[in-house]
Design a protein around this motif. Structure first.
Motif, short mmCIF file in Angstrom:
data_model
loop_
_atom_site.label_atom_id
_atom_site.label_comp_id
_atom_site.label_asym_id
_atom_site.label_seq_id
_atom_site.Cartn_x
_atom_site.Cartn_y
_atom_site.Cartn_z
N ARG A 291 -4.15 -12.48 -0.24
CA ARG A 291 -3.66 -11.70 -1.38
C ARG A 291 -3.63 -10.20 -1.11
O ARG A 291 -3.01 -9.43 -1.84
N PHE A 292 -4.30 -9.78 -0.03
CA PHE A 292 -4.29 -8.36 0.34
C PHE A 292 -3.38 -8.11 1.54
O PHE A 292 -3.49 -7.09 2.22
N SER A 293 -2.49 -9.06 1.83
CA SER A 293 -1.50 -8.95 2.91
C SER A 293 -2.11 -8.98 4.30
O SER A 293 -1.46 -8.59 5.27
N LYS A 294 -3.33 -9.48 4.43
CA LYS A 294 -3.99 -9.57 5.73
C LYS A 294 -3.72 -10.94 6.35
O LYS A 294 -3.77 -11.96 5.69
N THR A 295 -3.42 -10.94 7.66
CA THR A 295 -3.25 -12.20 8.40
C THR A 295 -4.62 -12.74 8.78
O THR A 295 -5.66 -12.17 8.42
N ASN A 296 -4.64 -13.81 9.55
CA ASN A 296 -5.91 -14.35 10.04
C ASN A 296 -6.55 -13.47 11.10
O ASN A 296 -7.73 -13.64 11.43
N VAL A 297 -5.76 -12.53 11.64
CA VAL A 297 -6.30 -11.55 12.59
C VAL A 297 -6.69 -10.31 11.80
O VAL A 297 -5.85 -9.70 11.12
N ASP A 298 -7.93 -9.92 11.88
CA ASP A 298 -8.52 -8.97 10.93
C ASP A 298 -7.77 -7.64 10.83
O ASP A 298 -7.71 -7.04 9.77
N HIS A 299 -7.18 -7.15 11.91
CA HIS A 299 -6.57 -5.81 11.87
C HIS A 299 -5.05 -5.86 11.72
O HIS A 299 -4.39 -4.83 11.75
N ILE A 300 -4.48 -7.06 11.56
CA ILE A 300 -3.02 -7.20 11.46
C ILE A 300 -2.64 -7.66 10.05
O ILE A 300 -3.18 -8.65 9.54
N TYR A 301 -1.68 -6.95 9.47
CA TYR A 301 -1.22 -7.23 8.11
C TYR A 301 0.30 -7.45 8.13
O TYR A 301 0.97 -7.15 9.11
N ALA A 302 0.82 -7.97 7.03
CA ALA A 302 2.26 -8.16 6.91
C ALA A 302 2.68 -8.06 5.46
O ALA A 302 1.96 -8.52 4.55
N VAL A 303 3.85 -7.46 5.22
CA VAL A 303 4.39 -7.35 3.87
C VAL A 303 5.89 -7.67 3.90
O VAL A 303 6.54 -7.62 4.95
N GLY A 304 6.43 -8.00 2.75
CA GLY A 304 7.87 -8.17 2.62
C GLY A 304 8.36 -9.56 3.00
O GLY A 304 7.62 -10.55 2.99
N ASP A 305 9.64 -9.63 3.37
CA ASP A 305 10.33 -10.90 3.57
C ASP A 305 9.86 -11.68 4.79
O ASP A 305 10.23 -12.85 4.95
N CYS A 306 9.07 -11.07 5.66
CA CYS A 306 8.57 -11.81 6.82
C CYS A 306 7.34 -12.64 6.46
O CYS A 306 6.82 -13.37 7.30
N THR A 307 6.87 -12.56 5.21
CA THR A 307 5.71 -13.33 4.77
C THR A 307 6.17 -14.54 3.96
O THR A 307 7.36 -14.82 3.83
N ASP A 308 5.21 -15.24 3.38
CA ASP A 308 5.49 -16.48 2.64
C ASP A 308 5.48 -16.26 1.13
O ASP A 308 5.14 -17.15 0.37
N ARG A 309 5.87 -15.05 0.69
CA ARG A 309 5.81 -14.74 -0.74
C ARG A 309 7.21 -14.51 -1.29
O ARG A 309 8.18 -15.09 -0.82
#
Length: 450
Positions: A291-309
């Motif tokens: 819910r905070f846009s964090k991936t399973n890798v602690d320092h990598i995040y993702a937002v926008g259309d490349c995610t599953d939202r």
């Protein structure tokens, strides 16, 4: 911040979400860099909703010129020049690209106009060979149009190329049943193209209320758009005269001048090094985040259309803002609420919706009340245009709380923006009934439905 790294944040992708996240992170004092292999601004600004909406505006003049005669206006020898509209739209895209670039530069964000790939923990390698490190990495690469896997698919175009056509096709086949297909069908139909939509099912805009879908189909057919359902590509052949022969299942072959694929969008996550550094992806290539846009890798995040939202530009912007405030801001973590997000389809006429459809509400709540207004807009009456609008309000029967509003009408998206606030706030039908109408408007139907 962390001096052991070259940057506190490295963003891959300078679309709406990536630009917002980078700008806000920089305003919080972070050292930020962003890489973009195409143009700053992303799909929405460069090859999506902004230039598309300008084409929609241009297409509306076709009906306005016809309708204005009943209002006393005479316009003789009206002509349309596609290249003038196209070039003016592309010029404005250039302007916006410059503004987005200026925004980043004004916040001291370093811009790399090249592809970036994850090549190690906290490590990014640019196409030029330059290697940089960052404490936090944000993926905001968006999505790309999907092409069907059929012989001759190289002869078709996607929405990316539609803005650069040399001329309006006399005959165009548009594949897909979503918002992109229906929007471009309306645009090219108004510009004089013979438009055919093919779809592998018999459902258009499946996430929207059934009543609105049926109404759009009815109006589109009245406008001369042809529909072929349960149709999938067998192949596309290019003829000697440049035309295309399309063969499909369950229907006869069709000869057209252009094939436009609008069959969905795929998260742009290939060749970024994501899986190599351990980032989990979904079945469709989407980046899985919390819910905070964090991936399973602690320092990598993702937002926008490349995610599953939710794949909408305003959602990407909110996600980018929330990410930057959470990771670099002084306050508490911020999560985006993805429920009850309003949306629109800029078809002819447009559709706008917020909340649950009638079917969804019946399945979830059981006992509901449905109010609607089926009317002919005043402008259409005088113009002699036999085109009806439909407003629909879905309420929880026990509480009267509005759980969904759906419209198909001229300017429906403009009306929906204010209505969406009311639905998000949990207002009831009684609250709408207690509001005095603004007359004469289409919007007054929102507070007059019985």
């Amino acid at each position: 911040m962390a001096d052991e790294y070259d940057y506190d944040l490295f963003t891959i992708g300078a679309g709406s979400g990536g630009v917002r996240a980078s700008r806000v992170a920089a305003s919080h004092g972070a050292r930020v860099a962003i890489a973009e292999e195409f143009r700053v601004g992303g799909t929405c600004v460069i090859r999506g909703c902004v230039p598309k909406k300008m084409l929609v505006y241009g297409a509306h003049f076709a009906e306005d010129i016809e309708d204005c005669q009943k209002f006393g206006w005479t316009i003789e020898k009206a002509t349309f020049d596609w290249k003038t509209l196209r070039d003016n739209v592309l010029a404005d895209v250039d302007r916006l690209n410059g503004l987005y670039t200026e925004t980043l530069e004004n916040h001291d964000v370093t811009i790399f106009h090249e592809k970036a790939t994850l090549t190690g923990e906290h490590e990014i390698t640019l196409a030029s060979g330059k290697v940089v490190t960052a404490k936090h990495i944000l993926i905001a690469t968006g999505a790309t149009p999907r092409r069907p896997d059929c012989p001759g698919n190289e002869h078709g175009i996607t929405s990316n190329e539609a803005f650069h056509l040399d001329a309006v096709p006399k005959r165009i086949l548009i594949a897909g049943g979503g918002y992109i297909a229906n929007e471009f069908a309306g645009i090219f139909n108004e510009f004089g193209s013979q438009v055919t939509i093919i779809n592998r099912t018999d459902t258009l805009l499946r996430s929207y209320d059934e009543s609105l879908r049926d109404r759009l189909l009815q109006i589109s057919m009245m406008k001369g758009i042809d529909f072929r359902f349960h149709a999938e590509f067998r192949g596309i052949e290019k003829n000697d005269d440049g035309s295309l022969t399309v063969s499909m299942t369950n229907h006869e072959d069709l000869e057209v001048d252009c094939v436009l694929f609008a069959t969905g969008r795929t998260p742009h996550t290939k060749d970024l090094g994501l899986q190599e550094v351990g980032v989990e992806l979904g079945e469709g290539g989407e980046i899985l985040v919390d819910r905070f846009s964090k991936t399973n890798v602690d320092h990598i995040y993702a937002v926008g259309d490349c995610t599953d939202r939710v794949q909408l530009t305003p959602v990407a912007i909110r996600e980018g803002q929330a990410f930057a405030d959470t990771v670099f801001g002084p306050g508490d973590p911020v999560a985006v609420d993805h429920s009850c997000v309003a949306s629109a389809v800029f078809s002819h006429p447009p559709i706008a919706a917020v909340g649950m459809t009638e079917g969804e509400a019946r399945n979830k709540l059981g006992d509901i009340k449905v109010y609607q207004s089926d009317f002919r807009p005043m402008k259409n009456v005088l113009a002699g245009r036999n085109e009806r609008s439909l407003f629909k309000m879905i309420c929880d029967a026990s509480s009267g709380k509005i759980v969904g509003i759906h419209m198909i009408a001229p300017e429906a998206p403009e009306m929906m923006q204010a209505a969406a606030i009311a639905v998000k706030a949990g207002l009831t039908k009684a609250d709408f009934d207690a509001t005095t109408a603004i007359h004469p408007t289409m919007a007054e139907e929102l507070v007059l439905m019985r």
